[in-house]
Design an enzyme around this catalytic site. Sequence first.
Site, mmCIF file in Angstrom:
data_model
loop_
_atom_site.group_PDB
_atom_site.id
_atom_site.type_symbol
_atom_site.label_atom_id
_atom_site.label_comp_id
_atom_site.label_asym_id
_atom_site.label_seq_id
_atom_site.Cartn_x
_atom_site.Cartn_y
_atom_site.Cartn_z
ATOM 1 N N ASP A 278 48.253 90.235 52.492
ATOM 2 C CA ASP A 278 49.626 90.018 52.007
ATOM 3 C C ASP A 278 50.625 91.024 52.564
ATOM 4 O O ASP A 278 51.611 91.378 51.917
ATOM 5 C CB ASP A 278 49.667 90.049 50.461
ATOM 6 C CG ASP A 278 48.754 89.000 49.861
ATOM 7 O OD1 ASP A 278 48.619 87.922 50.461
ATOM 8 O OD2 ASP A 278 48.157 89.268 48.803
ATOM 9 N N LYS B 250 52.082 88.872 57.136
ATOM 10 C CA LYS B 250 51.624 88.321 58.425
ATOM 11 C C LYS B 250 52.346 87.018 58.756
ATOM 12 O O LYS B 250 52.736 86.789 59.894
ATOM 13 C CB LYS B 250 50.100 88.076 58.382
ATOM 14 C CG LYS B 250 49.293 89.344 58.161
ATOM 15 C CD LYS B 250 47.806 89.060 58.041
ATOM 16 C CE LYS B 250 47.395 88.328 56.783
ATOM 17 N NZ LYS B 250 47.625 89.065 55.523
ATOM 18 N N GLY C 38 47.235 83.045 52.003
ATOM 19 C CA GLY C 38 48.525 82.448 51.657
ATOM 20 C C GLY C 38 49.558 83.160 52.491
ATOM 21 O O GLY C 38 49.834 84.337 52.257
ATOM 22 N N HIS C 39 50.068 82.488 53.521
ATOM 23 C CA HIS C 39 51.015 83.110 54.452
ATOM 24 C C HIS C 39 52.387 82.476 54.249
ATOM 25 O O HIS C 39 52.531 81.258 54.357
ATOM 26 C CB HIS C 39 50.536 82.936 55.898
ATOM 27 C CG HIS C 39 49.229 83.633 56.168
ATOM 28 N ND1 HIS C 39 48.569 83.567 57.361
ATOM 29 C CD2 HIS C 39 48.476 84.435 55.375
ATOM 30 C CE1 HIS C 39 47.457 84.292 57.296
ATOM 31 N NE2 HIS C 39 47.374 84.822 56.091
ATOM 32 N N GLN D 77 43.830 87.749 55.573
ATOM 33 C CA GLN D 77 43.399 88.904 54.768
ATOM 34 C C GLN D 77 43.797 90.213 55.473
ATOM 35 O O GLN D 77 44.791 90.218 56.186
ATOM 36 C CB GLN D 77 41.889 88.846 54.489
ATOM 37 C CG GLN D 77 41.477 87.736 53.520
ATOM 38 C CD GLN D 77 41.367 86.355 54.133
ATOM 39 O OE1 GLN D 77 40.711 86.186 55.127
ATOM 40 N NE2 GLN D 77 41.997 85.358 53.537
#
Length: 445
Positions: free
Chosen positions: A27, A30, A54-55, A235
């Site tokens: 988080d 990215k 989750g991007h 990650q």
Amino acid sequence: MCIKIVIYVAANLSSMFTILTGAQFGDEGKGKVIDLLAENYDVVVRFQGGDNAGHTVVVGGKKYKLHLVPSGAIFGRRLLIGPGVVLNPRVLWSEIQSLESEGIKVDIGIDAKTTIIMPYHIELDGLREKARTEKIGTTNRGIGFAYVDKIAREEVQMGDLTDQALLEAKLKEIGPAKEKAIADMGGDPTVVRYAPYIDEYLEIGKRLKDKVTDVSREINMALIEDKCVLAEGAQGAFLDVIHGTQKFVTSSFTTAGSACANLGVGPVMVDNVVGVIKAYITRVGEGPMPTELKDALGVMMREKGAEYGTTTGRARRCGWFDAVLGLKSVHLNGYTELALTKLDVLTGINPIKICVGYTLDGEELGYPPESTIDLARCKPIYEDMPGWTEDITEVKEYDDLPANARAYVERLEDLLYIEPLDNCISAVSVGPGREQTIFRDEPEE
Ligand code: GDP
Ligand code: IMO
Ligand code: MG
């Protein structure tokens, strides 16, 4: 675009292969940085993890939350999912549908060898987590159990979803052991061969059939044809299953070296490695985090930084920048440059602390101990930096940042020690939007 990459592209130096990874506990931002960089690339490829990621990409005030589709989607790039990813076909299909309903054409290829996350992996993840006395706090997406099956050679692959006979034969072979495992843990074994989900998976397989590809070949051909390829990590360094804070890690290899192995690209093809690093630190789920702030300041950082999980909505734990972990991350990844995100969140905090060492059993450490248990016992040694109060979210030029904000960025550069030292933090992000990014030193015309 990080500055050295701009120079590279501007000089029109044939192909380029860039790996980008998270430098902390995930988080880091990215998604934002990959979206920005994607303008300069022909192909963006995910190489590990699954929909635990989750991007977030924010373009023109619109927010896109991507779990599997690479973050080059909004720029309309060729998108690839490599065989090192564990793929939930339902999630991928609904993500493609949702992007296309917004008018974004998704040109995606999925490697035939990509491991499929089956409903029984998710069931097993939930059951295992429930049974643990000391929780990991997984995202409950079946990630670990899907990777177990890959290594055990009992996986269903993307190619199997496009062929009913193959899928049924596989489930016949591996099904009984899965049913037993689920029953032993007190779960419902019928999930393993539940007909409606098998039909649904085959239906998605049919729809995705013409997108199945050989990712290694595509990337190598793209590089031969002088194209630019960006490998998107998920990650972060300390969630790596080898080098992270076991057992509080994910089940994939999250550091830069993993991109070559997972994608089938030789290491000599790598031109640069970009690390994305937050101006402070966050973690979601359990595990040690020496600089965690459990007080009102930590809550303030969470609220100001909107630090809630993109995948699970859980509150992220927040703390001061940890340069001890940061240095190890530079080593683990071999970064050639860094993008520093969320500097705006520190506005108004005074002093700002940076962790420059730990004490453990009366000794001072400048590098994290290998053992997770020891890391959890480390007490941070802080250095104070003066804060700033000016709003920096509209700043476009590095020199227009308040002097104290620049001093903070440059102190992090000293501590992280990436050669050449000048401007190794090549981009500074001051807000979630694409335009809220400051690049250091424009390239010469
Ligand atoms: P990822 O998993 O590394 O892609 O990061 P996430 O998307 O899960 O979390 C990063 C969050 O911070 C997202 O909500 C981004 O929109 C947001 N973000 C990224 N860069 C900045 C920044 O510089 N400032 C602020 N305030 N938010 C940012
Ligand atoms: P992005 O790509 C932050 C964490 C989970 C949990 C541990 C194991 O958005 O940075 P898993 O479901 O992978 O078995 O959970 O890893 N985790 C993440 N934390 N960002 C992520 O991805 C994460 N993916 C997994 O919270 O602690
Ligand atoms: Mg995320």
